[in-house]
Design a protein around this motif. Structure first.
Motif, short mmCIF file in Angstrom:
data_model
loop_
_atom_site.label_atom_id
_atom_site.label_comp_id
_atom_site.label_asym_id
_atom_site.label_seq_id
_atom_site.Cartn_x
_atom_site.Cartn_y
_atom_site.Cartn_z
N PRO A 133 0.80 -1.23 0.00
CA PRO A 133 0.00 0.00 0.00
C PRO A 133 0.84 1.29 0.00
O PRO A 133 0.35 2.35 -0.40
N LEU A 134 2.09 1.21 0.42
CA LEU A 134 2.95 2.39 0.45
C LEU A 134 3.39 2.83 -0.95
O LEU A 134 3.95 3.91 -1.11
N LEU A 135 3.11 1.99 -1.94
CA LEU A 135 3.53 2.29 -3.31
C LEU A 135 2.52 3.15 -4.05
O LEU A 135 2.77 3.55 -5.19
N GLY A 136 1.39 3.42 -3.44
CA GLY A 136 0.40 4.30 -4.06
C GLY A 136 -0.14 3.79 -5.37
O GLY A 136 -0.48 4.58 -6.26
N GLY A 137 -0.21 2.48 -5.53
CA GLY A 137 -0.80 1.90 -6.73
C GLY A 137 0.18 1.51 -7.81
O GLY A 137 -0.18 0.84 -8.77
N SER A 138 1.44 1.93 -7.68
CA SER A 138 2.43 1.61 -8.71
C SER A 138 3.83 1.65 -8.11
O SER A 138 4.19 2.61 -7.43
N GLY A 139 4.60 0.60 -8.34
CA GLY A 139 5.96 0.55 -7.82
C GLY A 139 6.41 -0.88 -7.62
O GLY A 139 5.83 -1.81 -8.18
N THR A 140 7.43 -1.07 -6.78
CA THR A 140 8.02 -2.39 -6.61
C THR A 140 8.46 -2.61 -5.17
O THR A 140 9.09 -1.74 -4.57
N LEU A 141 8.12 -3.79 -4.65
CA LEU A 141 8.66 -4.25 -3.37
C LEU A 141 9.96 -4.99 -3.64
O LEU A 141 10.02 -5.87 -4.51
N VAL A 142 11.02 -4.62 -2.91
CA VAL A 142 12.30 -5.32 -2.98
C VAL A 142 12.63 -5.75 -1.55
O VAL A 142 13.17 -4.97 -0.77
N ALA A 143 12.27 -6.98 -1.21
CA ALA A 143 12.43 -7.46 0.17
C ALA A 143 13.62 -8.40 0.26
O ALA A 143 13.73 -9.36 -0.52
N ILE A 144 14.51 -8.13 1.21
CA ILE A 144 15.66 -9.01 1.43
C ILE A 144 15.17 -10.26 2.16
O ILE A 144 14.54 -10.18 3.22
N LYS A 145 15.46 -11.41 1.58
CA LYS A 145 14.97 -12.67 2.12
C LYS A 145 16.10 -13.70 2.16
O LYS A 145 17.21 -13.46 1.67
N GLY A 146 15.79 -14.86 2.73
CA GLY A 146 16.76 -15.94 2.81
C GLY A 146 16.47 -17.05 1.82
O GLY A 146 15.82 -16.85 0.79
N ARG A 147 16.90 -18.25 2.17
CA ARG A 147 16.79 -19.37 1.25
C ARG A 147 15.35 -19.83 1.03
O ARG A 147 15.06 -20.53 0.07
N SER A 148 14.45 -19.44 1.91
CA SER A 148 13.05 -19.85 1.79
C SER A 148 12.23 -18.87 0.96
O SER A 148 11.00 -18.90 1.01
N ALA A 149 12.89 -18.01 0.20
CA ALA A 149 12.19 -16.95 -0.54
C ALA A 149 11.12 -17.51 -1.46
O ALA A 149 9.99 -17.00 -1.49
N ALA A 150 11.44 -18.53 -2.23
CA ALA A 150 10.46 -19.09 -3.17
C ALA A 150 9.26 -19.67 -2.43
O ALA A 150 8.10 -19.49 -2.86
N GLU A 151 9.52 -20.32 -1.33
CA GLU A 151 8.43 -20.88 -0.52
C GLU A 151 7.56 -19.77 0.05
O GLU A 151 6.33 -19.90 0.10
N GLU A 152 8.18 -18.67 0.47
CA GLU A 152 7.41 -17.55 1.00
C GLU A 152 6.50 -16.95 -0.07
O GLU A 152 5.38 -16.52 0.23
N ILE A 153 6.97 -16.90 -1.30
CA ILE A 153 6.13 -16.38 -2.39
C ILE A 153 4.89 -17.25 -2.56
O ILE A 153 3.77 -16.74 -2.71
N GLU A 154 5.05 -18.55 -2.50
CA GLU A 154 3.92 -19.46 -2.63
C GLU A 154 2.92 -19.24 -1.50
O GLU A 154 1.70 -19.19 -1.72
N GLN A 155 3.42 -19.10 -0.29
CA GLN A 155 2.56 -18.93 0.87
C GLN A 155 1.86 -17.58 0.87
O GLN A 155 0.81 -17.42 1.50
N ALA A 156 2.43 -16.62 0.19
CA ALA A 156 1.86 -15.26 0.16
C ALA A 156 1.03 -15.00 -1.09
O ALA A 156 0.63 -13.86 -1.33
N ALA A 157 0.76 -16.02 -1.87
CA ALA A 157 0.09 -15.84 -3.16
C ALA A 157 -1.23 -15.08 -3.04
O ALA A 157 -1.52 -14.18 -3.84
#
Length: 227
Positions: free
Chosen positions: A168-192
């Protein structure tokens, strides 16, 4: 006032972490002529940051490798002159690292805890960083205060909880760049579901700093498009 003086004049007693070899080469590449400022930031972390509980004592010897370089290397993810919001900035990781590596960026540090905000403001003032603003507020309450091109976070929460407070801080347009660890792909699935709800698109895992850092940094990028 005494607290400010302590934070703005960290003493190097020889026990502070320093750079050598590949780490020095990486730091020189990332910070350029602002490396001395980055060193002073590390002094703050190792002295007043430690004293005030912003970092743990075991982190001091690995401040450069595990924290500073790990954060600064993601500077390549942001467009020239962008506004970047750092959610849960804490000790300024990655926000202050990015402000040092990329003076063209406008960094907005979002941190709800007063003692951390006070420390951040002291460090920003001592380093003379004119491209940094610090807000004492929860991310959910910062939507009307911030209109960022990018939002970033490190060690705040799982992606399923991070998405609702960052996109929501992107005001409708932009990109999240979150520093993550080895479980990044799994987190994406869980956050779908959360990603879809907040109009996130094209989530991807990127590894940054290969060939530069001994341990490259993993980030999750999620685009937001109002269309």
């Amino acid at each position: 006032m005494a607290e400010h003086q302590k934070a703005s004049a960290p003493a190097n007693d020889g026990g502070l972490p320093d750079l050598a070899g590949a780490e020095l080469a990486a730091a020189e590449k990332l910070f350029g002529d602002r490396l001395d400022l980055a060193r002073r930031y590390v002094e703050h972390l190792a002295t007043s940051g430690l004293e005030r509980g912003l970092i743990g004592p075991r982190e001091v010897p690995r401040l450069w490798s595990r924290h500073i370089l790990n954060c600064a290397v993601i500077e390549s993810e942001f467009a020239q002159g962008a506004t970047v919001a750092d959610v849960g900035s804490g000790a300024g990781l990655p926000g202050l690292c990015l402000a040092l590596a990329r003076p063209d960026l406008t960094m907005v540090l979002i941190e709800p805890l007063e003692r951390r905000v006070v420390w951040l403001e002291e460090v920003v003032a001592d380093l003379g960083l004119t491209n940094v603003r610090v807000f004492r507020v929860r991310a959910e309450q910062a939507v009307d205060l911030v209109n960022a091109d990018y939002v970033t976070a490190r060690a705040v929460s799982a992606l399923s909880k991070l998405v609702p407070i960052t996109l929501p801080l992107l005001g409708g347009s932009g990109t999240l760049v979150a520093i993550k660890g080895r479980s990044a792909a799994e987190e994406i699935e869980q956050a779908a579901k959360a990603i879809k709800k907040y109009r996130g698109r094209n989530p991807e895992v990127r590894v940054i700093g290969e060939g530069l850092l001994e341990e490259p940094t993993t980030v999750v990028r999620i685009a937001v498009d109002s269309a």
